[in-house]
Design a protein around this motif. Structure first.
Motif, PDB file in Angstrom:
ATOM      1  N   LEU A 140     -11.988   3.407   1.400  1.00 59.97           N
ATOM      2  CA  LEU A 140     -11.103   4.364   2.047  1.00 59.97           C
ATOM      3  C   LEU A 140     -11.855   5.373   2.904  1.00 59.97           C
ATOM      4  O   LEU A 140     -11.244   6.080   3.704  1.00 59.97           O
ATOM      5  CB  LEU A 140     -10.266   5.111   1.015  1.00 59.97           C
ATOM      6  CG  LEU A 140      -9.221   4.298   0.245  1.00 59.97           C
ATOM      7  CD1 LEU A 140      -8.352   5.209  -0.600  1.00 59.97           C
ATOM      8  CD2 LEU A 140      -8.361   3.468   1.178  1.00 59.97           C
ATOM      9  N   THR A 158      -2.532  11.707  -2.842  1.00 60.73           N
ATOM     10  CA  THR A 158      -3.364  12.679  -2.142  1.00 60.73           C
ATOM     11  C   THR A 158      -2.611  13.972  -1.845  1.00 60.73           C
ATOM     12  O   THR A 158      -1.784  14.018  -0.922  1.00 60.73           O
ATOM     13  CB  THR A 158      -3.947  12.083  -0.841  1.00 60.73           C
ATOM     14  OG1 THR A 158      -4.743  13.074  -0.171  1.00 60.73           O
ATOM     15  CG2 THR A 158      -2.859  11.546   0.076  1.00 60.73           C
ATOM     16  N   ALA A 218      -5.516   0.814   3.762  1.00 60.83           N
ATOM     17  CA  ALA A 218      -6.181   0.335   2.537  1.00 60.83           C
ATOM     18  C   ALA A 218      -5.985  -1.157   2.325  1.00 60.83           C
ATOM     19  O   ALA A 218      -6.903  -1.856   1.868  1.00 60.83           O
ATOM     20  CB  ALA A 218      -5.697   1.108   1.321  1.00 60.83           C
ATOM     21  N   ASN A 223      -2.574  -1.438  -3.333  1.00 54.53           N
ATOM     22  CA  ASN A 223      -3.318  -0.186  -3.402  1.00 54.53           C
ATOM     23  C   ASN A 223      -2.363   0.999  -3.539  1.00 54.53           C
ATOM     24  O   ASN A 223      -1.276   1.009  -2.952  1.00 54.53           O
ATOM     25  CB  ASN A 223      -4.140   0.022  -2.119  1.00 54.53           C
ATOM     26  CG  ASN A 223      -5.176  -1.058  -1.910  1.00 54.53           C
ATOM     27  OD1 ASN A 223      -6.311  -0.936  -2.346  1.00 54.53           O
ATOM     28  ND2 ASN A 223      -4.790  -2.134  -1.231  1.00 54.53           N
ATOM     29  N   PHE A 279      -6.332   5.823   4.722  1.00 51.96           N
ATOM     30  CA  PHE A 279      -5.465   5.642   3.557  1.00 51.96           C
ATOM     31  C   PHE A 279      -4.383   4.617   3.864  1.00 51.96           C
ATOM     32  O   PHE A 279      -4.084   3.743   3.044  1.00 51.96           O
ATOM     33  CB  PHE A 279      -4.830   6.970   3.157  1.00 51.96           C
ATOM     34  CG  PHE A 279      -5.789   7.983   2.588  1.00 51.96           C
ATOM     35  CD1 PHE A 279      -7.097   7.660   2.278  1.00 51.96           C
ATOM     36  CD2 PHE A 279      -5.371   9.290   2.359  1.00 51.96           C
ATOM     37  CE1 PHE A 279      -7.975   8.592   1.754  1.00 51.96           C
ATOM     38  CE2 PHE A 279      -6.239  10.238   1.834  1.00 51.96           C
ATOM     39  CZ  PHE A 279      -7.538   9.895   1.531  1.00 51.96           C
ATOM     40  N   ASN A 329       0.857  -1.186   0.000  1.00 49.93           N
ATOM     41  CA  ASN A 329       0.000   0.000   0.000  1.00 49.93           C
ATOM     42  C   ASN A 329       0.894   1.238   0.000  1.00 49.93           C
ATOM     43  O   ASN A 329       1.614   1.487   0.965  1.00 49.93           O
ATOM     44  CB  ASN A 329      -0.909  -0.008   1.235  1.00 49.93           C
ATOM     45  CG  ASN A 329      -1.797   1.218   1.318  1.00 49.93           C
ATOM     46  OD1 ASN A 329      -2.184   1.789   0.304  1.00 49.93           O
ATOM     47  ND2 ASN A 329      -2.130   1.637   2.528  1.00 49.93           N
ATOM     48  N   VAL A 368      -2.503   5.341  -3.417  1.00 45.34           N
ATOM     49  CA  VAL A 368      -3.256   6.559  -3.125  1.00 45.34           C
ATOM     50  C   VAL A 368      -2.364   7.761  -3.402  1.00 45.34           C
ATOM     51  O   VAL A 368      -1.263   7.859  -2.847  1.00 45.34           O
ATOM     52  CB  VAL A 368      -3.733   6.596  -1.655  1.00 45.34           C
ATOM     53  CG1 VAL A 368      -4.544   7.859  -1.394  1.00 45.34           C
ATOM     54  CG2 VAL A 368      -4.543   5.356  -1.305  1.00 45.34           C
ATOM     55  N   VAL A 427       1.118   5.330  -0.232  1.00 51.76           N
ATOM     56  CA  VAL A 427       0.393   6.593  -0.077  1.00 51.76           C
ATOM     57  C   VAL A 427       1.351   7.717  -0.399  1.00 51.76           C
ATOM     58  O   VAL A 427       2.367   7.893   0.284  1.00 51.76           O
ATOM     59  CB  VAL A 427      -0.177   6.741   1.345  1.00 51.76           C
ATOM     60  CG1 VAL A 427      -0.888   8.088   1.493  1.00 51.76           C
ATOM     61  CG2 VAL A 427      -1.130   5.594   1.676  1.00 51.76           C
ATOM     62  N   TYR A 459      -7.741   5.278 -12.209  1.00 54.31           N
ATOM     63  CA  TYR A 459      -7.876   5.998 -10.944  1.00 54.31           C
ATOM     64  C   TYR A 459      -9.331   6.341 -10.664  1.00 54.31           C
ATOM     65  O   TYR A 459     -10.086   6.676 -11.575  1.00 54.31           O
ATOM     66  CB  TYR A 459      -7.070   7.295 -10.971  1.00 54.31           C
ATOM     67  CG  TYR A 459      -5.582   7.097 -10.970  1.00 54.31           C
ATOM     68  CD1 TYR A 459      -4.918   6.654  -9.829  1.00 54.31           C
ATOM     69  CD2 TYR A 459      -4.831   7.354 -12.113  1.00 54.31           C
ATOM     70  CE1 TYR A 459      -3.552   6.471  -9.823  1.00 54.31           C
ATOM     71  CE2 TYR A 459      -3.449   7.176 -12.118  1.00 54.31           C
ATOM     72  CZ  TYR A 459      -2.825   6.732 -10.972  1.00 54.31           C
ATOM     73  OH  TYR A 459      -1.465   6.553 -10.974  1.00 54.31           O
ATOM     74  N   TYR A 490      -7.331   7.175  -6.214  1.00 57.35           N
ATOM     75  CA  TYR A 490      -7.095   5.817  -5.712  1.00 57.35           C
ATOM     76  C   TYR A 490      -7.076   4.837  -6.880  1.00 57.35           C
ATOM     77  O   TYR A 490      -7.875   4.947  -7.812  1.00 57.35           O
ATOM     78  CB  TYR A 490      -8.185   5.408  -4.723  1.00 57.35           C
ATOM     79  CG  TYR A 490      -8.175   3.926  -4.425  1.00 57.35           C
ATOM     80  CD1 TYR A 490      -7.268   3.386  -3.518  1.00 57.35           C
ATOM     81  CD2 TYR A 490      -9.057   3.063  -5.080  1.00 57.35           C
ATOM     82  CE1 TYR A 490      -7.237   2.020  -3.264  1.00 57.35           C
ATOM     83  CE2 TYR A 490      -9.027   1.700  -4.828  1.00 57.35           C
ATOM     84  CZ  TYR A 490      -8.127   1.185  -3.930  1.00 57.35           C
ATOM     85  OH  TYR A 490      -8.085  -0.164  -3.694  1.00 57.35           O
ATOM     86  N   THR A 524      -7.676  13.555  -4.196  1.00 52.19           N
ATOM     87  CA  THR A 524      -7.273  12.201  -3.817  1.00 52.19           C
ATOM     88  C   THR A 524      -7.643  11.245  -4.947  1.00 52.19           C
ATOM     89  O   THR A 524      -8.819  11.158  -5.318  1.00 52.19           O
ATOM     90  CB  THR A 524      -7.953  11.726  -2.517  1.00 52.19           C
ATOM     91  OG1 THR A 524      -7.624  12.622  -1.448  1.00 52.19           O
ATOM     92  CG2 THR A 524      -7.484  10.327  -2.137  1.00 52.19           C
TER      93      THR A 524
END
Length: 225
Positions: free
Chosen positions: A135, A197, A222, A193, A219, A91, A195, A93, A166, A186, A184
Protein backbone atom coordinates in the motif's frame (compact mmCIF):
# COMPACT_ATOMS: atom_id res chain seq x y z
CA UNK A 1 -6.57 21.62 -8.01
CA UNK A 2 -4.21 18.68 -7.55
CA UNK A 3 -0.78 19.02 -9.07
CA UNK A 4 1.97 16.43 -9.08
CA UNK A 5 2.50 12.78 -9.88
CA UNK A 6 -0.71 11.00 -8.82
CA UNK A 7 -1.02 7.54 -10.35
CA UNK A 8 -4.04 5.29 -10.16
CA UNK A 9 -5.05 1.88 -11.47
CA UNK A 10 -8.77 1.99 -10.65
CA UNK A 11 -11.53 2.85 -13.10
CA UNK A 12 -14.74 2.24 -11.18
CA UNK A 13 -15.48 2.91 -7.49
CA UNK A 14 -18.58 2.40 -5.40
CA UNK A 15 -19.17 4.98 -2.68
CA UNK A 16 -21.27 4.71 0.47
CA UNK A 17 -22.47 8.12 1.55
CA UNK A 18 -21.53 9.26 5.04
CA UNK A 19 -21.55 12.69 6.61
CA UNK A 20 -20.11 14.19 3.43
CA UNK A 21 -16.59 14.44 2.03
CA UNK A 22 -14.82 15.38 -1.20
CA UNK A 23 -13.85 11.88 -2.31
CA UNK A 24 -16.52 11.37 -5.03
CA UNK A 25 -15.73 14.74 -6.61
CA UNK A 26 -11.99 14.15 -6.37
CA UNK A 27 -12.20 10.72 -8.00
CA UNK A 28 -14.41 12.00 -10.80
CA UNK A 29 -11.92 14.80 -11.48
CA UNK A 30 -9.28 12.06 -11.73
CA UNK A 31 -11.36 10.35 -14.43
CA UNK A 32 -12.71 7.54 -12.25
CA UNK A 33 -16.38 6.50 -12.43
CA UNK A 34 -18.03 6.83 -9.02
CA UNK A 35 -21.42 5.33 -8.20
CA UNK A 36 -23.11 6.32 -4.94
CA UNK A 37 -24.50 3.00 -3.68
CA UNK A 38 -28.14 2.67 -2.72
CA UNK A 39 -30.12 -0.04 -1.00
CA UNK A 40 -31.01 -1.86 -4.22
CA UNK A 41 -27.35 -2.11 -5.24
CA UNK A 42 -26.69 -4.61 -2.46
CA UNK A 43 -29.33 -7.10 -3.57
CA UNK A 44 -29.87 -9.07 -6.73
CA UNK A 45 -28.25 -12.06 -8.30
CA UNK A 46 -25.52 -13.91 -6.45
CA UNK A 47 -22.83 -15.27 -8.76
CA UNK A 48 -22.59 -18.99 -9.51
CA UNK A 49 -19.99 -19.53 -6.79
CA UNK A 50 -22.27 -17.98 -4.20
CA UNK A 51 -19.93 -15.04 -3.77
CA UNK A 52 -20.29 -11.28 -4.04
CA UNK A 53 -23.45 -9.74 -5.52
CA UNK A 54 -22.92 -8.91 -9.20
CA UNK A 55 -23.52 -5.20 -8.62
CA UNK A 56 -20.66 -4.91 -6.12
CA UNK A 57 -18.21 -7.18 -7.91
CA UNK A 58 -17.89 -4.69 -10.79
CA UNK A 59 -16.07 -2.16 -8.57
CA UNK A 60 -12.29 -1.95 -8.28
CA UNK A 61 -12.88 -0.54 -4.79
CA UNK A 62 -15.71 0.50 -2.51
CA UNK A 63 -15.19 3.51 -0.25
CA UNK A 64 -17.19 4.36 2.85
CA UNK A 65 -17.63 8.08 3.48
CA UNK A 66 -16.71 9.60 6.83
CA UNK A 67 -18.95 8.51 9.72
CA UNK A 68 -21.02 6.28 7.43
CA UNK A 69 -21.65 3.95 10.37
CA UNK A 70 -23.15 6.90 12.24
CA UNK A 71 -25.33 8.26 9.44
CA UNK A 72 -26.37 5.35 7.20
CA UNK A 73 -28.91 3.27 9.09
CA UNK A 74 -29.09 0.62 6.34
CA UNK A 75 -25.47 -0.34 6.95
CA UNK A 76 -26.49 -3.24 9.18
CA UNK A 77 -28.10 -4.91 6.15
CA UNK A 78 -25.27 -3.95 3.84
CA UNK A 79 -22.25 -5.15 5.84
CA UNK A 80 -22.63 -8.89 5.07
CA UNK A 81 -22.68 -8.04 1.35
CA UNK A 82 -19.59 -5.85 1.74
CA UNK A 83 -17.74 -8.63 3.55
CA UNK A 84 -18.76 -11.09 0.82
CA UNK A 85 -17.51 -8.59 -1.78
CA UNK A 86 -14.09 -8.44 -0.10
CA UNK A 87 -13.89 -12.21 0.41
CA UNK A 88 -14.55 -12.76 -3.29
CA UNK A 89 -11.70 -10.42 -4.27
CA UNK A 90 -12.93 -6.90 -3.64
CA UNK A 91 -11.28 -3.94 -1.95
CA UNK A 92 -13.08 -2.04 0.82
CA UNK A 93 -11.65 1.27 2.09
CA UNK A 94 -13.35 2.56 5.21
CA UNK A 95 -12.83 6.06 6.64
CA UNK A 96 -13.28 7.16 10.22
CA UNK A 97 -16.34 6.48 12.33
CA UNK A 98 -17.23 7.26 15.92
CA UNK A 99 -18.90 5.12 18.56
CA UNK A 100 -21.81 7.54 18.99
CA UNK A 101 -25.07 6.38 17.34
CA UNK A 102 -23.27 3.51 15.58
CA UNK A 103 -25.41 1.40 13.28
CA UNK A 104 -23.29 -1.76 13.53
CA UNK A 105 -21.01 -2.82 16.36
CA UNK A 106 -18.39 -4.54 14.20
CA UNK A 107 -17.29 -2.80 11.01
CA UNK A 108 -14.40 -5.03 10.05
CA UNK A 109 -14.22 -8.70 9.18
CA UNK A 110 -11.90 -8.87 12.17
CA UNK A 111 -12.60 -6.85 15.29
CA UNK A 112 -11.09 -3.48 16.10
CA UNK A 113 -11.98 -0.96 18.77
CA UNK A 114 -12.52 2.69 17.83
CA UNK A 115 -11.18 5.10 20.46
CA UNK A 116 -11.01 8.87 20.84
CA UNK A 117 -7.35 8.83 19.85
CA UNK A 118 -6.16 11.53 17.50
CA UNK A 119 -3.16 13.41 16.15
CA UNK A 120 -4.05 17.09 15.92
CA UNK A 121 -0.61 18.36 14.84
CA UNK A 122 -0.76 18.39 11.05
CA UNK A 123 3.04 18.21 10.83
CA UNK A 124 3.48 15.36 13.33
CA UNK A 125 6.26 12.97 12.32
CA UNK A 126 4.95 9.84 10.60
CA UNK A 127 6.94 6.63 11.01
CA UNK A 128 6.46 3.94 8.36
CA UNK A 129 6.17 0.61 10.19
CA UNK A 130 6.72 -1.42 7.03
CA UNK A 131 8.08 0.76 4.20
CA UNK A 132 7.93 -2.21 1.81
CA UNK A 133 4.17 -2.73 2.27
CA UNK A 134 2.32 -2.84 -1.04
CA UNK A 135 0.00 0.00 0.00
CA UNK A 136 3.02 2.27 0.30
CA UNK A 137 4.59 1.37 -3.04
CA UNK A 138 1.90 0.86 -5.68
CA UNK A 139 1.03 2.65 -7.85
CA UNK A 140 2.70 5.55 -6.00
CA UNK A 141 5.80 5.20 -3.85
CA UNK A 142 4.86 6.88 -0.57
CA UNK A 143 7.55 8.70 1.41
CA UNK A 144 7.68 11.20 4.27
CA UNK A 145 7.25 13.94 1.64
CA UNK A 146 3.68 12.80 1.10
CA UNK A 147 2.85 13.80 4.66
CA UNK A 148 4.08 17.37 4.17
CA UNK A 149 1.62 20.24 3.89
CA UNK A 150 -1.28 18.51 5.61
CA UNK A 151 -3.88 20.82 7.14
CA UNK A 152 -5.53 20.95 10.57
CA UNK A 153 -4.76 17.37 11.68
CA UNK A 154 -3.41 13.96 10.74
CA UNK A 155 -6.58 12.20 11.80
CA UNK A 156 -8.95 11.32 14.63
CA UNK A 157 -10.83 8.42 16.22
CA UNK A 158 -7.95 6.01 15.74
CA UNK A 159 -8.56 2.42 16.85
CA UNK A 160 -6.58 1.52 19.97
CA UNK A 161 -7.07 -2.27 19.87
CA UNK A 162 -7.37 -4.63 16.92
CA UNK A 163 -7.22 -8.27 15.92
CA UNK A 164 -3.82 -9.70 15.03
CA UNK A 165 -5.05 -10.10 11.43
CA UNK A 166 -4.59 -6.34 10.98
CA UNK A 167 -1.28 -4.74 10.10
CA UNK A 168 -0.83 -1.09 11.15
CA UNK A 169 1.02 0.97 8.55
CA UNK A 170 2.05 4.10 10.46
CA UNK A 171 3.00 5.41 13.87
CA UNK A 172 2.49 9.06 14.83
CA UNK A 173 1.67 11.21 17.84
CA UNK A 174 1.23 14.76 19.06
CA UNK A 175 4.08 16.34 21.02
CA UNK A 176 4.42 14.71 24.42
CA UNK A 177 1.70 12.13 23.71
CA UNK A 178 1.89 8.35 23.38
CA UNK A 179 2.77 6.87 19.97
CA UNK A 180 -0.35 5.78 18.08
CA UNK A 181 -0.47 3.08 15.40
CA UNK A 182 -4.19 3.12 14.59
CA UNK A 183 -4.22 5.66 11.74
CA UNK A 184 -4.40 2.93 9.09
CA UNK A 185 -5.09 -0.78 9.54
CA UNK A 186 -4.81 -3.27 6.68
CA UNK A 187 -5.99 -6.86 6.44
CA UNK A 188 -6.39 -9.53 3.81
CA UNK A 189 -9.76 -11.28 3.88
CA UNK A 190 -10.35 -14.16 1.52
CA UNK A 191 -9.17 -13.00 -1.89
CA UNK A 192 -9.64 -9.32 -1.10
CA UNK A 193 -8.34 -6.37 0.89
CA UNK A 194 -9.72 -4.25 3.71
CA UNK A 195 -8.34 -0.85 4.78
CA UNK A 196 -9.58 1.10 7.78
CA UNK A 197 -8.10 4.59 7.74
CA UNK A 198 -9.16 7.47 9.99
CA UNK A 199 -6.54 9.70 8.36
CA UNK A 200 -8.10 13.07 7.52
CA UNK A 201 -8.51 12.68 3.76
CA UNK A 202 -11.73 14.70 4.03
CA UNK A 203 -9.61 17.71 4.99
CA UNK A 204 -6.60 17.09 2.74
CA UNK A 205 -8.31 16.50 -0.62
CA UNK A 206 -10.25 19.80 -0.68
CA UNK A 207 -6.98 21.52 0.31
CA UNK A 208 -5.31 20.06 -2.80
CA UNK A 209 -2.77 17.97 -0.91
CA UNK A 210 -1.01 15.79 -3.47
CA UNK A 211 0.58 13.44 -0.93
CA UNK A 212 -2.76 12.54 0.61
CA UNK A 213 -4.20 11.99 -2.87
CA UNK A 214 -1.34 9.65 -3.79
CA UNK A 215 -1.85 7.67 -0.59
CA UNK A 216 -5.59 7.35 -1.14
CA UNK A 217 -5.01 6.11 -4.69
CA UNK A 218 -2.73 3.42 -3.29
CA UNK A 219 -5.44 2.31 -0.87
CA UNK A 220 -7.96 2.14 -3.71
CA UNK A 221 -5.50 0.16 -5.85
CA UNK A 222 -4.86 -2.56 -3.24
CA UNK A 223 -6.54 -5.26 -5.32
CA UNK A 224 -4.54 -4.33 -8.41
CA UNK A 225 -1.18 -5.12 -6.82
Amino acid sequence: MMKGDIRTTVKKVGYIQGAGDFIPEFLRIAGIQVDVLKDEDFYGNIDAAGGSPNKLSQYDAIVMGIRANNTEKKLGRWMPFLWAYVKAGGNLVMQYNTNQDATVSQLGMYKFNIANKRVTEENAVVTFLNPNHKLLNFPNRITADDFKGWVQERGAYFPDQWDAAYEPLFEMHDTGEEPLQGSTLYAKYGKGNFVYTPLAFFRQLPAGNTGAARLLMNFLSAQKN
